[in-house]
Scaffold this motif. Structure first.
Motif, PDB file in Angstrom:
ATOM      1  N   GLN A 150      80.421  14.176  47.917  1.00 34.17           N
ATOM      2  CA  GLN A 150      80.165  15.011  49.099  1.00 34.17           C
ATOM      3  C   GLN A 150      78.908  14.533  49.820  1.00 34.17           C
ATOM      4  N   PHE A 151      78.859  14.848  51.130  1.00 32.02           N
ATOM      5  CA  PHE A 151      77.672  14.576  51.948  1.00 32.02           C
ATOM      6  C   PHE A 151      76.527  15.500  51.541  1.00 32.02           C
ATOM      7  N   PRO A 152      75.276  15.028  51.552  1.00 28.77           N
ATOM      8  CA  PRO A 152      74.169  15.984  51.549  1.00 28.77           C
ATOM      9  C   PRO A 152      74.142  16.667  52.925  1.00 28.77           C
TER      10      PRO A 152
ATOM     11  N   GLY B 110      83.348  20.745  52.936  1.00 29.34           N
ATOM     12  CA  GLY B 110      82.832  21.437  54.126  1.00 29.34           C
ATOM     13  C   GLY B 110      81.370  21.216  54.467  1.00 29.34           C
ATOM     14  N   SER B 111      80.792  20.100  54.017  1.00 33.85           N
ATOM     15  CA  SER B 111      79.359  19.877  54.293  1.00 33.85           C
ATOM     16  C   SER B 111      79.095  19.733  55.792  1.00 33.85           C
ATOM     17  N   THR B 112      80.016  19.054  56.513  1.00 36.33           N
ATOM     18  CA  THR B 112      79.840  18.906  57.960  1.00 36.33           C
ATOM     19  C   THR B 112      79.902  20.276  58.632  1.00 36.33           C
TER      20      THR B 112
ATOM     21  N   ALA C  60      89.647  19.127  58.631  1.00 36.80           N
ATOM     22  CA  ALA C  60      90.867  19.117  57.829  1.00 36.80           C
ATOM     23  C   ALA C  60      90.550  18.580  56.437  1.00 36.80           C
ATOM     24  N   GLU C  61      91.269  19.113  55.458  1.00 39.04           N
ATOM     25  CA  GLU C  61      91.133  18.610  54.079  1.00 39.04           C
ATOM     26  C   GLU C  61      92.490  18.763  53.408  1.00 39.04           C
ATOM     27  N   ILE C  62      92.916  17.662  52.779  1.00 39.52           N
ATOM     28  CA  ILE C  62      94.267  17.633  52.228  1.00 39.52           C
ATOM     29  C   ILE C  62      94.355  18.259  50.834  1.00 39.52           C
TER      30      ILE C  62
END
Ligand SMILES: C[S@@+](CC[C@H](N)C(=O)[O-])C[C@H]1O[C@@H](n2cnc3c(N)ncnc32)[C@H](O)[C@@H]1O
Length: 285
Positions: free
Chosen positions: A190-192, A218-220, A234-236
């Motif tokens: 995941q993104f920080p 959902g980090s963004t 979106a996330e699969i």
């Protein structure tokens, strides 16, 4: 409405979004590494799949908007293919302009034995036009010598650097999310949140839509909502979108902790630092 989380293939969500709708696309796509959420493809097939998503992202991007594609290396039997090199031509052929190739440097990762250990990835920042949103003040960082003054000439005795801070440059030292990071979830990469916060603050204004086609946990979306922007993604994988929803709910309750943007890098000689903070967001139905 300020939030839309879509469970499924990003191309299905993209097909529902009007042209020129979002101000910022920021994402980290699958790297074709055979992680839980991807099947390793032939490289040409992987690039064609990325091209289909990138084309749609360009279509939904506002004329003064930006796309930030964050990538590392595809690795095959110890041979590396930097994905920014592999994907650059797609953006170029769609008429986008590369503004920065930001090097994101971090301290932790696998220890290589037959090459130097990889400790950076890149963010390719593209714009659609020459007139684009770029707000430097909200992302300035402290000057190294804030009280330094001009020693001669008409400005003698006046501060020689901007008191609001300096440009953060195109090399960003931000810890990656490993096991002891306060934001760690079950997602393997995941993104920080602070990495996306810097992009959101500099490349959008309040109320703008921020889109992530490969949203993970959902980090963004969190970075966008924390700063009064709208978020769509979106996330699969159902398990990741579930975590994204839980994180957003916690943040609405003021109970989600993130690493603050102004926290320094851990220094064992000076372990005192700014602690993680709770964030509070509002989501309009
Ligand atoms: C590198 S991860 C992104 C992680 C994200 N930046 C975060 O902070 O959680 C890529 C994500 O894309 C998702 N994914 C892969 N193919 C997808 C597709 N076609 N549409 C939507 N999501 C997809 C994967 O399940 C994975 O969670």
């Amino acid at each position: 409405m300020s939030l839309k989380l879509f469970e499924g293939d990003c191309l299905d969500l993209l097909s529902q979004i009007p042209d020129n709708f979002v101000k910022l696309v920021v994402t980290s796509p699958p790297y074709n590494l055979n992680k839980d959420y991807e099947n390793k493809l032939d490289m040409n097939e992987y690039i064609s799949q990325q091209e289909a998503v990138i084309k749609e992202c360009v279509r939904i991007l506002a004329d003064d908007g930006s796309i930030c594609w964050q990538v590392g290396n595809y690795v095959d039997n110890g041979k590396i293919v930097p994905l920014d090199i592999a994907l650059y031509n797609i953006f170029d052929s769609l008429g986008l302009s590369l503004r920065n190739r930001i090097v994101w440097h971090f301290g932790h990762g696998l220890h290589a034995s037959k090459r130097f250990s990889g400790r950076y990835e890149v963010i390719m920042w593209f714009t659609k036009n020459d007139e684009y949103i770029f707000n430097l003040d909200p992302v300035r960082v402290p000057q190294k010598y804030p009280s330094k003054k001009h020693f001669k000439g008409p400005k003698r005795g006046k501060l020689s650097c901007n008191p609001k801070g300096k440009n953060p440059s195109d090399v960003w030292d931000i810890p990656n999310v490993k096991s002891n990071h306060v934001e760690k979830t079950a997602h393997p990469c995941q993104f920080p949140v602070e990495l996306v916060e810097r992009l959101v603050l500099s490349l959008t204004n309040e109320g703008d839509w921020v889109f992530d086609p490969f949203m993970g946990v959902g980090s963004t979306a969190l970075a966008a909502l924390i700063h009064g922007r709208k978020a769509m993604g979106a996330e699969i994988m159902p398990e990741y979108i579930k975590i994204a929803k839980e994180r957003i709910l916690l943040a609405q309750l003021g109970k989600l902790r993130i690493r603050p943007m102004n926290r320094g890098i851990f220094d064992p000689k000076n372990p005192k630092n700014i602690p993680p903070k709770f964030v509070k967001i509002e989501v309009e139905e």
